[in-house]
Design a protein around this motif. Structure first.
Motif, PDB file in Angstrom:
ATOM      1  N   TYR A  90      22.256  37.219  -8.307  1.00  0.00           N
ATOM      2  CA  TYR A  90      23.135  36.507  -7.378  1.00  0.00           C
ATOM      3  C   TYR A  90      23.301  37.223  -6.040  1.00  0.00           C
ATOM      4  O   TYR A  90      24.179  36.865  -5.244  1.00  0.00           O
ATOM      5  CB  TYR A  90      24.493  36.243  -8.045  1.00  0.00           C
ATOM      6  CG  TYR A  90      24.376  35.208  -9.144  1.00  0.00           C
ATOM      7  CD1 TYR A  90      24.233  33.857  -8.843  1.00  0.00           C
ATOM      8  CD2 TYR A  90      24.353  35.590 -10.478  1.00  0.00           C
ATOM      9  CE1 TYR A  90      24.090  32.907  -9.843  1.00  0.00           C
ATOM     10  CE2 TYR A  90      24.215  34.640 -11.491  1.00  0.00           C
ATOM     11  CZ  TYR A  90      24.076  33.310 -11.161  1.00  0.00           C
ATOM     12  OH  TYR A  90      23.928  32.363 -12.164  1.00  0.00           O
ATOM     13  N   LEU A  91      22.456  38.227  -5.787  1.00  0.00           N
ATOM     14  CA  LEU A  91      22.392  38.900  -4.486  1.00  0.00           C
ATOM     15  C   LEU A  91      23.750  39.421  -4.034  1.00  0.00           C
ATOM     16  O   LEU A  91      24.221  39.150  -2.918  1.00  0.00           O
ATOM     17  CB  LEU A  91      21.801  37.953  -3.427  1.00  0.00           C
ATOM     18  CG  LEU A  91      20.399  37.414  -3.714  1.00  0.00           C
ATOM     19  CD1 LEU A  91      19.943  36.504  -2.581  1.00  0.00           C
ATOM     20  CD2 LEU A  91      19.400  38.545  -3.916  1.00  0.00           C
ATOM     21  N   CYS A  92      24.389  40.158  -4.917  1.00  0.00           N
ATOM     22  CA  CYS A  92      25.658  40.786  -4.580  1.00  0.00           C
ATOM     23  C   CYS A  92      25.605  42.245  -5.022  1.00  0.00           C
ATOM     24  O   CYS A  92      24.602  42.700  -5.583  1.00  0.00           O
ATOM     25  CB  CYS A  92      26.836  40.060  -5.227  1.00  0.00           C
ATOM     26  SG  CYS A  92      26.850  40.111  -7.032  1.00  0.00           S
ATOM     27  N   ALA A  93      26.664  42.982  -4.778  1.00  0.00           N
ATOM     28  CA  ALA A  93      26.712  44.395  -5.143  1.00  0.00           C
ATOM     29  C   ALA A  93      27.145  44.540  -6.601  1.00  0.00           C
ATOM     30  O   ALA A  93      27.954  43.758  -7.102  1.00  0.00           O
ATOM     31  CB  ALA A  93      27.693  45.137  -4.245  1.00  0.00           C
ATOM     32  N   PRO A 256      35.683  35.018  -5.290  1.00  0.00           N
ATOM     33  CA  PRO A 256      34.767  35.837  -4.505  1.00  0.00           C
ATOM     34  C   PRO A 256      33.499  36.140  -5.293  1.00  0.00           C
ATOM     35  O   PRO A 256      33.306  35.613  -6.397  1.00  0.00           O
ATOM     36  CB  PRO A 256      35.584  37.114  -4.281  1.00  0.00           C
ATOM     37  CG  PRO A 256      36.406  37.234  -5.536  1.00  0.00           C
ATOM     38  CD  PRO A 256      36.760  35.819  -5.900  1.00  0.00           C
ATOM     39  N   ALA A 257      32.647  37.010  -4.731  1.00  0.00           N
ATOM     40  CA  ALA A 257      31.446  37.434  -5.445  1.00  0.00           C
ATOM     41  C   ALA A 257      31.861  38.208  -6.697  1.00  0.00           C
ATOM     42  O   ALA A 257      32.915  38.846  -6.706  1.00  0.00           O
ATOM     43  CB  ALA A 257      30.591  38.303  -4.532  1.00  0.00           C
ATOM     44  N   PRO A 258      31.080  38.129  -7.759  1.00  0.00           N
ATOM     45  CA  PRO A 258      29.776  37.467  -7.882  1.00  0.00           C
ATOM     46  C   PRO A 258      29.932  35.957  -8.040  1.00  0.00           C
ATOM     47  O   PRO A 258      30.731  35.487  -8.848  1.00  0.00           O
ATOM     48  CB  PRO A 258      29.190  38.086  -9.147  1.00  0.00           C
ATOM     49  CG  PRO A 258      30.385  38.429  -9.987  1.00  0.00           C
ATOM     50  CD  PRO A 258      31.433  38.861  -9.005  1.00  0.00           C
ATOM     51  N   ARG A 259      29.150  35.200  -7.277  1.00  0.00           N
ATOM     52  CA  ARG A 259      29.190  33.740  -7.355  1.00  0.00           C
ATOM     53  C   ARG A 259      28.197  33.288  -8.432  1.00  0.00           C
ATOM     54  O   ARG A 259      27.166  32.694  -8.147  1.00  0.00           O
ATOM     55  CB  ARG A 259      28.865  33.154  -5.984  1.00  0.00           C
ATOM     56  CG  ARG A 259      29.955  33.460  -4.961  1.00  0.00           C
ATOM     57  CD  ARG A 259      29.589  33.047  -3.550  1.00  0.00           C
ATOM     58  NE  ARG A 259      30.723  33.256  -2.664  1.00  0.00           N
ATOM     59  CZ  ARG A 259      31.058  34.429  -2.115  1.00  0.00           C
ATOM     60  NH1 ARG A 259      30.294  35.488  -2.355  1.00  0.00           N
ATOM     61  NH2 ARG A 259      32.106  34.539  -1.336  1.00  0.00           N
ATOM     62  N   PRO A 570      29.995  42.575   9.363  1.00  0.00           N
ATOM     63  CA  PRO A 570      30.254  42.535   7.903  1.00  0.00           C
ATOM     64  C   PRO A 570      31.410  41.601   7.548  1.00  0.00           C
ATOM     65  O   PRO A 570      32.357  41.440   8.328  1.00  0.00           O
ATOM     66  CB  PRO A 570      30.613  43.992   7.588  1.00  0.00           C
ATOM     67  CG  PRO A 570      31.205  44.510   8.857  1.00  0.00           C
ATOM     68  CD  PRO A 570      30.426  43.851   9.972  1.00  0.00           C
ATOM     69  N   GLY A 571      31.312  41.007   6.380  1.00  0.00           N
ATOM     70  CA  GLY A 571      32.403  40.171   5.882  1.00  0.00           C
ATOM     71  C   GLY A 571      32.392  38.742   6.350  1.00  0.00           C
ATOM     72  O   GLY A 571      33.226  37.943   5.927  1.00  0.00           O
ATOM     73  N   HIS A 572      31.461  38.381   7.221  1.00  0.00           N
ATOM     74  CA  HIS A 572      31.434  37.015   7.751  1.00  0.00           C
ATOM     75  C   HIS A 572      30.402  36.129   7.057  1.00  0.00           C
ATOM     76  O   HIS A 572      30.451  34.912   7.190  1.00  0.00           O
ATOM     77  CB  HIS A 572      31.148  37.035   9.250  1.00  0.00           C
ATOM     78  CG  HIS A 572      32.256  37.565  10.090  1.00  0.00           C
ATOM     79  ND1 HIS A 572      33.323  36.792  10.497  1.00  0.00           N
ATOM     80  CD2 HIS A 572      32.492  38.801  10.572  1.00  0.00           C
ATOM     81  CE1 HIS A 572      34.155  37.531  11.213  1.00  0.00           C
ATOM     82  NE2 HIS A 572      33.672  38.759  11.270  1.00  0.00           N
ATOM     83  N   ILE A 573      29.442  36.731   6.361  1.00  0.00           N
ATOM     84  CA  ILE A 573      28.363  35.960   5.745  1.00  0.00           C
ATOM     85  C   ILE A 573      28.475  36.064   4.230  1.00  0.00           C
ATOM     86  O   ILE A 573      28.565  37.162   3.679  1.00  0.00           O
ATOM     87  CB  ILE A 573      26.976  36.466   6.193  1.00  0.00           C
ATOM     88  CG1 ILE A 573      26.876  36.480   7.724  1.00  0.00           C
ATOM     89  CG2 ILE A 573      25.871  35.589   5.605  1.00  0.00           C
ATOM     90  CD1 ILE A 573      25.587  37.084   8.239  1.00  0.00           C
ATOM     91  N   THR A 574      28.481  34.928   3.557  1.00  0.00           N
ATOM     92  CA  THR A 574      28.459  34.922   2.094  1.00  0.00           C
ATOM     93  C   THR A 574      27.129  34.349   1.626  1.00  0.00           C
ATOM     94  O   THR A 574      26.563  33.450   2.253  1.00  0.00           O
ATOM     95  CB  THR A 574      29.602  34.075   1.508  1.00  0.00           C
ATOM     96  OG1 THR A 574      29.472  32.711   1.949  1.00  0.00           O
ATOM     97  CG2 THR A 574      30.949  34.605   1.935  1.00  0.00           C
ATOM     98  N   ILE A 575      26.632  34.917   0.519  1.00  0.00           N
ATOM     99  CA  ILE A 575      25.384  34.460  -0.086  1.00  0.00           C
ATOM    100  C   ILE A 575      25.716  33.776  -1.402  1.00  0.00           C
ATOM    101  O   ILE A 575      26.385  34.361  -2.256  1.00  0.00           O
ATOM    102  CB  ILE A 575      24.427  35.638  -0.351  1.00  0.00           C
ATOM    103  CG1 ILE A 575      24.151  36.416   0.944  1.00  0.00           C
ATOM    104  CG2 ILE A 575      23.115  35.132  -0.952  1.00  0.00           C
ATOM    105  CD1 ILE A 575      23.262  37.620   0.745  1.00  0.00           C
TER     106      ILE A 575
END
Length: 580
Positions: A90-93, A256-259, A570-575
């Protein structure tokens, strides 16, 4: 002086690396232990993910571990493996997954007493048709593939039958359900068969959620009945994961992430544990239908429990009714007459309004009371517990009319339900959502199977979702073919990028800049689109389902990260991978 030892720690933060820390002399830790560390001027409880590593930066800049959190249970290798798998997909940390799995770091053990274990029922009796379906499901599961069980309420018996077999084999079961408020009947049915079933969702207290985790850490075979967050529990010897109503949108975490999506994540979790996966639905998602057609899933159909004759929908053209003054607020006079007839017959009515019924419910209630002043009306609003109590009271006959929204199609059973009416059907036909037609068909099919009379109020009676239902057509194949032509999921995988910025010009400029950088990945792209009063931009990337899928997704994630760093954005784009 002894040689310095270093570890890496997963922190509950959005970081694309695991920071290094120095172990104080005499401190012993292992992977999975929880430690307190200092990062960017703040203290965090992190999870050790690697021990005795060689740092890639100056040792003089590496801070020491502040303390070993001995009172916090260690994280299992399977949990850490699951976090990394989810983060990669899911392309998150990894830290964002860790935070979702363990949101309350300050609380240690639950003060509640461990429940007394009770043995499950000897077996769940199956009819000949159910037994045949269960055999087909077993065969599919034993082949190592995910099984899609399509059917009505009688599929629950098969779930429980296989769950008991798994428990008696010494392995645990995870049973996922979509929603809390609509799960009362399901919970009761499961607890009758497995009295020691562990309930896990956000509606129970934090102490009780911790207690469930403590029970699982003991390693004995258990059945957990929970919502999507139950995936992140410390499962041991997991043998079977059941995802009921796999098509439900509630399985997708929006923010929030993880989506993540619980259906796909369940398959990932099962792979780590060597477990089997059973998906169930009366109205399966196009993703699962497509996967069955491609051979990734094995489909088993169960007709038992599905009415042979369903009510013919009564389509009321509200546009025509307005022109001839046949409307009274939200309701046509035709529908109001059917409501009165149903109540006069001693039956109950379910009125399904727009998605935001909580806001419009009072107005709808007042409009109905003008024509049915003695009707006892309830609205599905308030907390999950309030909604569950309202459903229980309605099922017990304490109300005549229930006002709800599209969520009412989930797991709702009532033998006295004479009429179901979709009051504002056009609200489910969003032209901006490529899944709208699919969800409309699922909702219509679910509602239609709940009653003896089914009314649809719409301005678009010729829409394929309505006309197909009226004519008894299955337009699933047509929808899949349309997705093939447009290159949309499930034929492809979608990655959605959203820019959220109060500065409209900056959002527009930077979204176009990022789209230009992403063009080198070589996949179809749509956007940037303008959303939400010009304060949001959206880019959609459509990735072919081929061997390069994983590498393309990682390239997207790396491009976005580099872009944020280069533009200090940072913080403005969500995947969002596989958006709902």
């Amino acid at each position: 002086m002894s040689r310095a030892r270093y570890i890496q720690v997963i922190l509950p933060l959005k970081l694309d690396w695991e920071p290094y820390y120095r172990l104080p002399e005499g401190m012993e830790v292992k992977a999975g232990d929880r430690v307190r560390v200092l990062f960017a001027g703040a203290f965090y409880v992190g999870t050790v993910c690697a021990v005795d590593v060689t740092p890639t930066l100056d040792p003089a800049k590496i801070a020491p571990v502040e303390a070993l959190e001995k009172d916090l249970p260690a994280i299992t290798p399977e949990e850490i493996g699951f976090w990394k798998t989810v983060a990669d997909y899911y392309l998150c940390a990894v830290g964002e997954v860790y935070k979702a799995a363990y949101p309350q770091m300050k609380n240690h053990k639950s003060r509640l007493a461990l429940p007394t274990r009770q043995a499950p029922a000897d077996e769940v009796p199956l009819s000949p048709e159910q037994e045949k379906a269960a055999d087909a499901v077993r065969s599919g599961l034993d082949s190592g593939k995910t099984v899609l069980l399509c059917g009505g309420p009688s599929k629950l018996d098969i779930y429980l039958h296989l769950a008991i077999e798994t428990l008696r084999a010494g392995r645990s079961v995870l049973f996922l359900m979509p929603e809390i408020a609509f799960s009362g009947q399901l919970v009761s049915s499961v607890e009758k068969v497995v009295p020691s079933a562990l309930l896990y969702h956000s509606g129970i207290t934090a102490g009780r959620r911790k207690l469930v985790a403590e029970v699982l850490r003991k390693g004995e075979p258990n059945l957990v009945l929970g919502t999507r967050s139950a995936l992140f529990l410390p499962h041991h010897r997991l043998g079977l994961i059941i995802v009921d109503e796999e098509q439900d949108a509630s399985y997708k975490q929006e923010a929030p992430a993880p989506r993540y999506h619980a259906r796909e994540s369940a398959i990932m979790l099962a792979g780590l544990h060597g477990a089997q996966v059973l998906l169930g639905s009366g109205t399966p998602s196009l993703e699962s239908i497509y996967n069955a057609e491609c051979g990734r899933f094995i489909r088993v159909d169960l007709k038992e429990g599905i009415p042979e004759v369903l009510p013919r929908p009564d389509l009321i053209n509200t546009g025509a009714e307005y022109r001839k003054r046949g409307m009274a607020g939200s309701f046509s006079l035709k529908l109001l007459a059917q409501i009165r007839q149903t109540l006069d017959a001693g039956e109950q009515v379910l009125l399904v309004g727009p998605r935001r019924t909580f806001a419009s419910g009072r107005q709808m209630e007042e409009e109905v009371l003008e024509y049915c002043p003695s009707a006892r009306i309830a609205r599905m609003d308030g907390t999950a517990e309030d909604q569950a109590e309202t459903l229980r009271a309605f099922a017990n006959g304490e109300f005549d009319i229930l006002l709800g929204n599209s969520m009412m199609a989930r797991g709702f059973e009532n033998n006295k339900l004479g009429l179901v009416a979709l009051v504002a059907a056009d609200g489910i036909l969003s032209r901006q959502d490529f899944r709208a037609d699919e969800r409309a068909l699922q909702l219509l099919a679910q509602l239609r199977g709940r009653c003896r009379r089914f009314v649809i109020q719409t301005r678009e009676p010729r829409h394929p979702a309505f006309s197909g239902l009226l004519e008894g057509q299955d337009i699933t194949g047509r929808m899949l073919e349309e997705r093939r032509r447009t290159g949309y999921p499930p034929i492809t995988r979608m990655v959605k990028l959203q820019f959220k910025d109060s500065n409209e010009k900056r959002a527009g400029f930077l979204s176009r800049e990022l789209a230009g950088e992403l063009s080198c990945i070589g996949v179809p792209m749509e956007g940037p689109y303008t959303l939400a009063l010009n304060q949001m931009r959206e880019i959609r990337l459509l990735l072919p389902r081929d061997k390069a899928l994983t590498s393309r997704k990682r390239a997207i994630g790396q491009t976005v990260t580099s872009f944020e760093q280069a533009h200090k954005y940072p913080g403005h784009i969500t995947i969002d991978v596989d958006p709902s």
